[in-house]
Design a protein around this motif. Sequence first.
Motif, PDB file in Angstrom:
ATOM      1  N   ASP A  78       7.160  12.152  34.326  1.00  0.00           N
ATOM      2  CA  ASP A  78       6.924  10.816  33.775  1.00  0.00           C
ATOM      3  C   ASP A  78       5.436  10.472  33.787  1.00  0.00           C
ATOM      4  O   ASP A  78       4.915   9.915  32.825  1.00  0.00           O
ATOM      5  N   ILE A  79       4.763  10.811  34.872  1.00  0.00           N
ATOM      6  CA  ILE A  79       3.315  10.561  34.961  1.00  0.00           C
ATOM      7  C   ILE A  79       2.583  11.368  33.897  1.00  0.00           C
ATOM      8  O   ILE A  79       1.721  10.851  33.186  1.00  0.00           O
ATOM      9  N   MET A  80       2.941  12.636  33.768  1.00  0.00           N
ATOM     10  CA  MET A  80       2.259  13.509  32.814  1.00  0.00           C
ATOM     11  C   MET A  80       2.481  13.073  31.369  1.00  0.00           C
ATOM     12  O   MET A  80       1.639  13.336  30.508  1.00  0.00           O
ATOM     13  N   LYS A  81       3.572  12.411  31.089  1.00  0.00           N
ATOM     14  CA  LYS A  81       3.867  11.942  29.735  1.00  0.00           C
ATOM     15  C   LYS A  81       3.244  10.582  29.438  1.00  0.00           C
ATOM     16  O   LYS A  81       3.179  10.167  28.287  1.00  0.00           O
ATOM     17  N   GLY A  82       2.763   9.901  30.477  1.00  0.00           N
ATOM     18  CA  GLY A  82       2.279   8.531  30.332  1.00  0.00           C
ATOM     19  C   GLY A  82       0.889   8.418  29.730  1.00  0.00           C
ATOM     20  O   GLY A  82       0.062   9.332  29.814  1.00  0.00           O
ATOM     21  N   ASN A  83       0.632   7.264  29.130  1.00  0.00           N
ATOM     22  CA  ASN A  83      -0.664   6.995  28.502  1.00  0.00           C
ATOM     23  C   ASN A  83      -1.821   7.034  29.492  1.00  0.00           C
ATOM     24  O   ASN A  83      -2.907   7.507  29.159  1.00  0.00           O
ATOM     25  N   GLU A  84      -1.601   6.530  30.697  1.00  0.00           N
ATOM     26  CA  GLU A  84      -2.669   6.501  31.695  1.00  0.00           C
ATOM     27  C   GLU A  84      -3.140   7.923  32.031  1.00  0.00           C
ATOM     28  O   GLU A  84      -4.341   8.183  32.122  1.00  0.00           O
ATOM     29  N   PHE A  85      -2.213   8.828  32.197  1.00  0.00           N
ATOM     30  CA  PHE A  85      -2.555  10.223  32.482  1.00  0.00           C
ATOM     31  C   PHE A  85      -3.299  10.842  31.292  1.00  0.00           C
ATOM     32  O   PHE A  85      -4.312  11.512  31.458  1.00  0.00           O
ATOM     33  N   HIS A  86      -2.803  10.591  30.088  1.00  0.00           N
ATOM     34  CA  HIS A  86      -3.443  11.140  28.880  1.00  0.00           C
ATOM     35  C   HIS A  86      -4.868  10.618  28.735  1.00  0.00           C
ATOM     36  O   HIS A  86      -5.776  11.384  28.389  1.00  0.00           O
ATOM     37  N   LYS A  87      -5.076   9.344  29.017  1.00  0.00           N
ATOM     38  CA  LYS A  87      -6.421   8.768  28.939  1.00  0.00           C
ATOM     39  C   LYS A  87      -7.344   9.395  29.981  1.00  0.00           C
ATOM     40  O   LYS A  87      -8.503   9.674  29.704  1.00  0.00           O
ATOM     41  N   ALA A  88      -6.825   9.604  31.188  1.00  0.00           N
ATOM     42  CA  ALA A  88      -7.628  10.194  32.262  1.00  0.00           C
ATOM     43  C   ALA A  88      -8.049  11.619  31.905  1.00  0.00           C
ATOM     44  O   ALA A  88      -9.203  12.012  32.105  1.00  0.00           O
ATOM     45  N   VAL A  89      -7.126  12.392  31.353  1.00  0.00           N
ATOM     46  CA  VAL A  89      -7.450  13.768  30.955  1.00  0.00           C
ATOM     47  C   VAL A  89      -8.429  13.764  29.783  1.00  0.00           C
ATOM     48  O   VAL A  89      -9.394  14.532  29.758  1.00  0.00           O
ATOM     49  N   ALA A  90      -8.207  12.885  28.812  1.00  0.00           N
ATOM     50  CA  ALA A  90      -9.080  12.806  27.638  1.00  0.00           C
ATOM     51  C   ALA A  90     -10.510  12.427  28.024  1.00  0.00           C
ATOM     52  O   ALA A  90     -11.463  12.779  27.315  1.00  0.00           O
ATOM     53  N   LEU A 122     -12.117  13.629  30.461  1.00  0.00           N
ATOM     54  CA  LEU A 122     -12.776  14.823  30.990  1.00  0.00           C
ATOM     55  C   LEU A 122     -13.257  15.684  29.825  1.00  0.00           C
ATOM     56  O   LEU A 122     -12.460  16.071  28.973  1.00  0.00           O
ATOM     57  N   PRO A 123     -14.540  15.999  29.773  1.00  0.00           N
ATOM     58  CA  PRO A 123     -15.034  16.835  28.676  1.00  0.00           C
ATOM     59  C   PRO A 123     -14.325  18.190  28.639  1.00  0.00           C
ATOM     60  O   PRO A 123     -14.150  18.843  29.658  1.00  0.00           O
ATOM     61  N   GLY A 124     -13.867  18.566  27.443  1.00  0.00           N
ATOM     62  CA  GLY A 124     -13.263  19.879  27.266  1.00  0.00           C
ATOM     63  C   GLY A 124     -11.764  19.949  27.476  1.00  0.00           C
ATOM     64  O   GLY A 124     -11.162  21.001  27.294  1.00  0.00           O
ATOM     65  N   TYR A 125     -11.132  18.843  27.864  1.00  0.00           N
ATOM     66  CA  TYR A 125      -9.691  18.863  28.107  1.00  0.00           C
ATOM     67  C   TYR A 125      -8.961  18.051  27.041  1.00  0.00           C
ATOM     68  O   TYR A 125      -9.426  16.999  26.629  1.00  0.00           O
ATOM     69  N   VAL A 126      -7.822  18.553  26.605  1.00  0.00           N
ATOM     70  CA  VAL A 126      -6.997  17.895  25.600  1.00  0.00           C
ATOM     71  C   VAL A 126      -5.554  17.938  26.087  1.00  0.00           C
ATOM     72  O   VAL A 126      -5.103  18.958  26.601  1.00  0.00           O
ATOM     73  N   THR A 127      -4.844  16.833  25.932  1.00  0.00           N
ATOM     74  CA  THR A 127      -3.431  16.824  26.303  1.00  0.00           C
ATOM     75  C   THR A 127      -2.595  17.165  25.071  1.00  0.00           C
ATOM     76  O   THR A 127      -2.573  16.420  24.108  1.00  0.00           O
ATOM     77  N   THR A 128      -1.968  18.309  25.121  1.00  0.00           N
ATOM     78  CA  THR A 128      -1.079  18.740  24.049  1.00  0.00           C
ATOM     79  C   THR A 128       0.250  19.128  24.672  1.00  0.00           C
ATOM     80  O   THR A 128       0.291  20.007  25.534  1.00  0.00           O
ATOM     81  N   ASN A 129       1.298  18.463  24.291  1.00  0.00           N
ATOM     82  CA  ASN A 129       2.642  18.715  24.845  1.00  0.00           C
ATOM     83  C   ASN A 129       2.699  18.504  26.357  1.00  0.00           C
ATOM     84  O   ASN A 129       3.492  19.134  27.050  1.00  0.00           O
ATOM     85  N   THR A 130       1.848  17.638  26.866  1.00  0.00           N
ATOM     86  CA  THR A 130       1.805  17.392  28.302  1.00  0.00           C
ATOM     87  C   THR A 130       3.113  16.777  28.778  1.00  0.00           C
ATOM     88  O   THR A 130       3.586  15.807  28.219  1.00  0.00           O
ATOM     89  N   GLY A 131       3.693  17.379  29.786  1.00  0.00           N
ATOM     90  CA  GLY A 131       4.948  16.897  30.337  1.00  0.00           C
ATOM     91  C   GLY A 131       6.185  17.430  29.642  1.00  0.00           C
ATOM     92  O   GLY A 131       7.296  17.146  30.046  1.00  0.00           O
ATOM     93  N   SER A 132       5.970  18.232  28.590  1.00  0.00           N
ATOM     94  CA  SER A 132       7.138  18.801  27.920  1.00  0.00           C
ATOM     95  C   SER A 132       7.699  19.947  28.763  1.00  0.00           C
ATOM     96  O   SER A 132       6.977  20.582  29.513  1.00  0.00           O
ATOM     97  N   VAL A 133       8.974  20.181  28.626  1.00  0.00           N
ATOM     98  CA  VAL A 133       9.641  21.212  29.410  1.00  0.00           C
ATOM     99  C   VAL A 133      10.101  22.319  28.470  1.00  0.00           C
ATOM    100  O   VAL A 133      10.714  22.051  27.439  1.00  0.00           O
ATOM    101  N   SER A 134       9.765  23.540  28.816  1.00  0.00           N
ATOM    102  CA  SER A 134      10.219  24.694  28.040  1.00  0.00           C
ATOM    103  C   SER A 134      10.388  25.873  28.979  1.00  0.00           C
ATOM    104  O   SER A 134       9.887  25.865  30.098  1.00  0.00           O
ATOM    105  N   THR A 135      11.094  26.875  28.512  1.00  0.00           N
ATOM    106  CA  THR A 135      11.242  28.085  29.313  1.00  0.00           C
ATOM    107  C   THR A 135       9.970  28.924  29.186  1.00  0.00           C
ATOM    108  O   THR A 135       9.169  28.712  28.263  1.00  0.00           O
ATOM    109  N   VAL A 136       9.786  29.846  30.083  1.00  0.00           N
ATOM    110  CA  VAL A 136       8.640  30.748  29.995  1.00  0.00           C
ATOM    111  C   VAL A 136       8.703  31.527  28.680  1.00  0.00           C
ATOM    112  O   VAL A 136       7.705  31.692  27.989  1.00  0.00           O
ATOM    113  N   ARG A 137       9.883  31.968  28.292  1.00  0.00           N
ATOM    114  CA  ARG A 137      10.071  32.702  27.038  1.00  0.00           C
ATOM    115  C   ARG A 137       9.623  31.855  25.842  1.00  0.00           C
ATOM    116  O   ARG A 137       8.928  32.324  24.960  1.00  0.00           O
ATOM    117  N   GLU A 138      10.034  30.590  25.807  1.00  0.00           N
ATOM    118  CA  GLU A 138       9.637  29.707  24.704  1.00  0.00           C
ATOM    119  C   GLU A 138       8.116  29.560  24.639  1.00  0.00           C
ATOM    120  O   GLU A 138       7.530  29.581  23.563  1.00  0.00           O
TER     121      GLU A 138
END
Length: 93
Positions: A46-58, A60-76
């Motif tokens: 929930d934290i990783m999917k939230g706007n506050e977390f995305h803003k904090a990561v954004a 930081l120079p060089g970091y982008v939130t893409t699919n943050t907090g999404s769940v997938s298998t290692v194979r996927e």
Amino acid sequence: MADASFGVEAAARQFGLDFIRLLTEDYFFVCRRAFLETEPMQRVLDIMKGNEFHKAVAALPGYVTTNTGSVSTVREFLDSVYAKTVTSRKRKN
């Protein structure tokens, strides 16, 4: 002192150093499927999917939130990396 080194952009900027991006990296958290169902892990997601977390990561120079907090298998995840590699190679040819 080194004239060049590997590092992350955020650290380079913090110390007033020039930075040339050579590659990008994906970071992912790996856990057993059963742990995903626990309340502590759900809070983390929930934290990783939230706007506050995305803003904090954004901020930081060089970091982008893409699919943050999404769940997938290692194979996927590996299949998606492979698909990106194939697409990238086709564009170069």
